[in-house]
Design an enzyme around this catalytic site. Sequence first.
Site, PDB file in Angstrom:
ATOM      1  N   LEU A  10       0.845  -1.197   0.000  1.00  0.00           N
ATOM      2  CA  LEU A  10       0.000   0.000   0.000  1.00  0.00           C
ATOM      3  C   LEU A  10       0.877   1.242   0.000  1.00  0.00           C
ATOM      4  O   LEU A  10       1.962   1.240   0.593  1.00  0.00           O
ATOM      5  CB  LEU A  10      -0.903   0.007   1.236  1.00  0.00           C
ATOM      6  N   GLY A  55       0.803  -5.277   1.279  1.00  0.00           N
ATOM      7  CA  GLY A  55      -0.344  -5.232   0.366  1.00  0.00           C
ATOM      8  C   GLY A  55      -0.053  -5.944  -0.955  1.00  0.00           C
ATOM      9  O   GLY A  55      -0.968  -6.479  -1.594  1.00  0.00           O
ATOM     10  N   ASN A  78       4.807  -7.970   6.112  1.00  0.00           N
ATOM     11  CA  ASN A  78       5.836  -7.430   7.010  1.00  0.00           C
ATOM     12  C   ASN A  78       5.309  -6.309   7.913  1.00  0.00           C
ATOM     13  O   ASN A  78       6.085  -5.532   8.459  1.00  0.00           O
ATOM     14  CB  ASN A  78       7.021  -6.902   6.172  1.00  0.00           C
ATOM     15  N   GLU A  79       3.980  -6.233   8.071  1.00  0.00           N
ATOM     16  CA  GLU A  79       3.383  -5.091   8.784  1.00  0.00           C
ATOM     17  C   GLU A  79       4.006  -4.833  10.153  1.00  0.00           C
ATOM     18  O   GLU A  79       4.272  -3.687  10.511  1.00  0.00           O
ATOM     19  CB  GLU A  79       1.868  -5.299   8.948  1.00  0.00           C
TER      20      GLU A  79
HETATM   21  C1  LIG Z   1      -7.959  -3.478  15.756  1.00  0.00           C
HETATM   22  C2  LIG Z   1      -7.490  -3.822  14.385  1.00  0.00           C
HETATM   23  C3  LIG Z   1      -7.090  -2.656  13.582  1.00  0.00           C
HETATM   24  C4  LIG Z   1      -6.541  -3.017  12.222  1.00  0.00           C
HETATM   25  C5  LIG Z   1      -5.954  -1.833  11.629  1.00  0.00           C
HETATM   26  C6  LIG Z   1      -5.150  -2.046  10.377  1.00  0.00           C
HETATM   27  C7  LIG Z   1      -3.837  -1.356  10.443  1.00  0.00           C
HETATM   28  C8  LIG Z   1      -3.122  -0.973   9.208  1.00  0.00           C
HETATM   29  C9  LIG Z   1      -2.977  -1.974   8.133  1.00  0.00           C
HETATM   30  C10 LIG Z   1      -2.096  -1.480   7.026  1.00  0.00           C
HETATM   31  C11 LIG Z   1      -1.674  -2.559   6.103  1.00  0.00           C
HETATM   32  C12 LIG Z   1      -0.513  -2.091   5.307  1.00  0.00           C
HETATM   33  C13 LIG Z   1      -0.108  -2.692   4.231  1.00  0.00           C
HETATM   34  C14 LIG Z   1       1.021  -2.191   3.386  1.00  0.00           C
HETATM   35  O1  LIG Z   1       1.152  -2.613   2.273  1.00  0.00           O
HETATM   36  S1  LIG Z   1       2.102  -1.034   4.016  1.00  0.00           S
HETATM   37  C15 LIG Z   1       3.409  -0.882   2.819  1.00  0.00           C
HETATM   38  C16 LIG Z   1       4.394  -1.972   2.981  1.00  0.00           C
HETATM   39  N1  LIG Z   1       5.456  -1.849   2.000  1.00  0.00           N
HETATM   40  C17 LIG Z   1       6.733  -1.899   2.318  1.00  0.00           C
HETATM   41  O2  LIG Z   1       7.119  -2.036   3.458  1.00  0.00           O
HETATM   42  C18 LIG Z   1       7.678  -1.759   1.166  1.00  0.00           C
HETATM   43  C19 LIG Z   1       8.458  -0.494   1.244  1.00  0.00           C
HETATM   44  N2  LIG Z   1       9.303  -0.349   0.060  1.00  0.00           N
HETATM   45  C20 LIG Z   1      10.456  -1.018  -0.116  1.00  0.00           C
HETATM   46  O3  LIG Z   1      10.869  -1.833   0.681  1.00  0.00           O
HETATM   47  C21 LIG Z   1      11.210  -0.714  -1.387  1.00  0.00           C
HETATM   48  O4  LIG Z   1      10.729   0.494  -1.912  1.00  0.00           O
HETATM   49  C22 LIG Z   1      11.112  -1.822  -2.455  1.00  0.00           C
HETATM   50  C23 LIG Z   1      11.897  -3.044  -1.994  1.00  0.00           C
HETATM   51  C24 LIG Z   1       9.658  -2.213  -2.769  1.00  0.00           C
HETATM   52  C25 LIG Z   1      11.714  -1.299  -3.779  1.00  0.00           C
HETATM   53  O5  LIG Z   1      12.978  -0.821  -3.554  1.00  0.00           O
HETATM   54  P1  LIG Z   1      13.635   0.274  -4.518  1.00  0.00           P
HETATM   55  O6  LIG Z   1      15.009   0.487  -4.021  1.00  0.00           O
HETATM   56  O7  LIG Z   1      13.505  -0.071  -5.925  1.00  0.00           O
HETATM   57  O8  LIG Z   1      12.687   1.547  -4.362  1.00  0.00           O
HETATM   58  P2  LIG Z   1      12.895   2.735  -3.369  1.00  0.00           P
HETATM   59  O9  LIG Z   1      13.112   2.214  -2.012  1.00  0.00           O
HETATM   60  O10 LIG Z   1      13.908   3.624  -3.950  1.00  0.00           O
HETATM   61  O11 LIG Z   1      11.491   3.457  -3.352  1.00  0.00           O
HETATM   62  C26 LIG Z   1      11.179   4.417  -4.298  1.00  0.00           C
HETATM   63  C27 LIG Z   1      10.324   5.519  -3.690  1.00  0.00           C
HETATM   64  O12 LIG Z   1       9.094   4.954  -3.242  1.00  0.00           O
HETATM   65  C28 LIG Z   1       8.911   5.190  -1.840  1.00  0.00           C
HETATM   66  N3  LIG Z   1       8.160   4.034  -1.363  1.00  0.00           N
HETATM   67  C29 LIG Z   1       8.515   2.753  -1.471  1.00  0.00           C
HETATM   68  N4  LIG Z   1       7.562   1.961  -1.006  1.00  0.00           N
HETATM   69  C30 LIG Z   1       6.567   2.783  -0.577  1.00  0.00           C
HETATM   70  C31 LIG Z   1       5.274   2.545  -0.012  1.00  0.00           C
HETATM   71  N5  LIG Z   1       4.808   1.319   0.208  1.00  0.00           N
HETATM   72  N6  LIG Z   1       4.518   3.610   0.277  1.00  0.00           N
HETATM   73  C32 LIG Z   1       4.952   4.865   0.052  1.00  0.00           C
HETATM   74  N7  LIG Z   1       6.158   5.156  -0.497  1.00  0.00           N
HETATM   75  C33 LIG Z   1       6.946   4.104  -0.805  1.00  0.00           C
HETATM   76  C34 LIG Z   1      10.265   5.380  -1.345  1.00  0.00           C
HETATM   77  O13 LIG Z   1      10.239   6.123  -0.169  1.00  0.00           O
HETATM   78  C35 LIG Z   1      10.902   6.165  -2.505  1.00  0.00           C
HETATM   79  O14 LIG Z   1      10.368   7.501  -2.484  1.00  0.00           O
HETATM   80  P3  LIG Z   1      11.161   8.761  -3.088  1.00  0.00           P
HETATM   81  O15 LIG Z   1      11.360   8.458  -4.519  1.00  0.00           O
HETATM   82  O16 LIG Z   1      10.246   9.926  -2.857  1.00  0.00           O
HETATM   83  O17 LIG Z   1      12.423   8.864  -2.334  1.00  0.00           O
END
Ligand SMILES: CCCCCCCCCCC/C=C/C(=O)SCCNC(=O)CCNC(=O)[C@H](O)C(C)(C)COP(=O)(O)OP(=O)(O)OC[C@H]1O[C@@H](n2cnc3c(N)ncnc32)[C@H](O)[C@@H]1OP(=O)(O)O
Length: 203
Positions: A10, A55, A78-79
């Site tokens: 997400l 996500g 990995n939340e």
């Molecule tokens: C009582 C019960 C209550 C329940 C309540 C529910 C609670 C909440 C539930 C929420 C569930 C959440 C689900 C999710 O999916 S959270 C997102 C998880 N994703 C990650 O952890 C992945 C993060 N990203 C990475 O690890 C890497 O980006 C990746 C390996 C995917 C790729 O690596 P790469 O080196 O190619 O890319 P960059 O790291 O350079 O990233 C580029 C730019 O994108 C930004 N970025 C990356 N991922 C995200 C993201 N998921 N969201 C927002 N932004 C993201 C990163 O910062 C870079 O940004 P800039 O270009 O601006 O620097």
Amino acid sequence: MVPNIFSAGLDITEFYQKKPEETDAFWRTLQDVFLRLYGSKLVTIAAISGHSPAGGCLLAMACDYRVMATGKYTIGLNETLLGIIAPFWFIETMKNTIGHRETEKSLQLGKLYSPEQAENIGLVDQICPPDDVLGCARKEMVKWLKIPDHARILTKQLMRNELINNLSSKRKEDIYNFTSFVQKDSIQRSLGLYLESLKKKKS
Ligand SMILES: CCCCCCCCCCC/C=C/C(=O)SCCNC(=O)CCNC(=O)[C@H](O)C(C)(C)COP(=O)(O)OP(=O)(O)OC[C@H]1O[C@@H](n2cnc3c(N)ncnc32)[C@H](O)[C@@H]1OP(=O)(O)O
């Protein structure tokens, strides 16, 4: 298909420093996407071309079959590593994919698996060289399309309706839980730190 990344999960900026009505709408859309994909009558095969955290892993698990590229990629829910939790329907989907015990370990540890590990525990069904992922997915699709549609669809519904009905009946409550959770100061701080760490990793 994007090389190296299937989905980064997400977009965290959609629930970082946002108004409650915005996070409500975001979560409602995610529920819609999931219910459509998980409940689709079509055969759905995920060609996981690279990283697939959180996500991204959910979307892949919502499909009927998963082919993942070999390489230095990871997949998993990995939340907990982000200081957040996987909602009940993420958990149920993973339990339906890899079983209760493996899900429990996986979620508490926020485990991200290599393609080989993911294949071993059944999180993905097949691994293939990156340039052949789509080819492998297509080959598999041919097998699935040979099955009489009505029988396959009814079987899929029997396997998936419990979760679909459960989420459908709790959508409002689930949106409320999401928004109340992500609006907490402590969660906003964790998300801010995580976003910063992603940017630092890049530079
Ligand atoms: C009582 C019960 C209550 C329940 C309540 C529910 C609670 C909440 C539930 C929420 C569930 C959440 C689900 C999710 O999916 S959270 C997102 C998880 N994703 C990650 O952890 C992945 C993060 N990203 C990475 O690890 C890497 O980006 C990746 C390996 C995917 C790729 O690596 P790469 O080196 O190619 O890319 P960059 O790291 O350079 O990233 C580029 C730019 O994108 C930004 N970025 C990356 N991922 C995200 C993201 N998921 N969201 C927002 N932004 C993201 C990163 O910062 C870079 O940004 P800039 O270009 O601006 O620097």
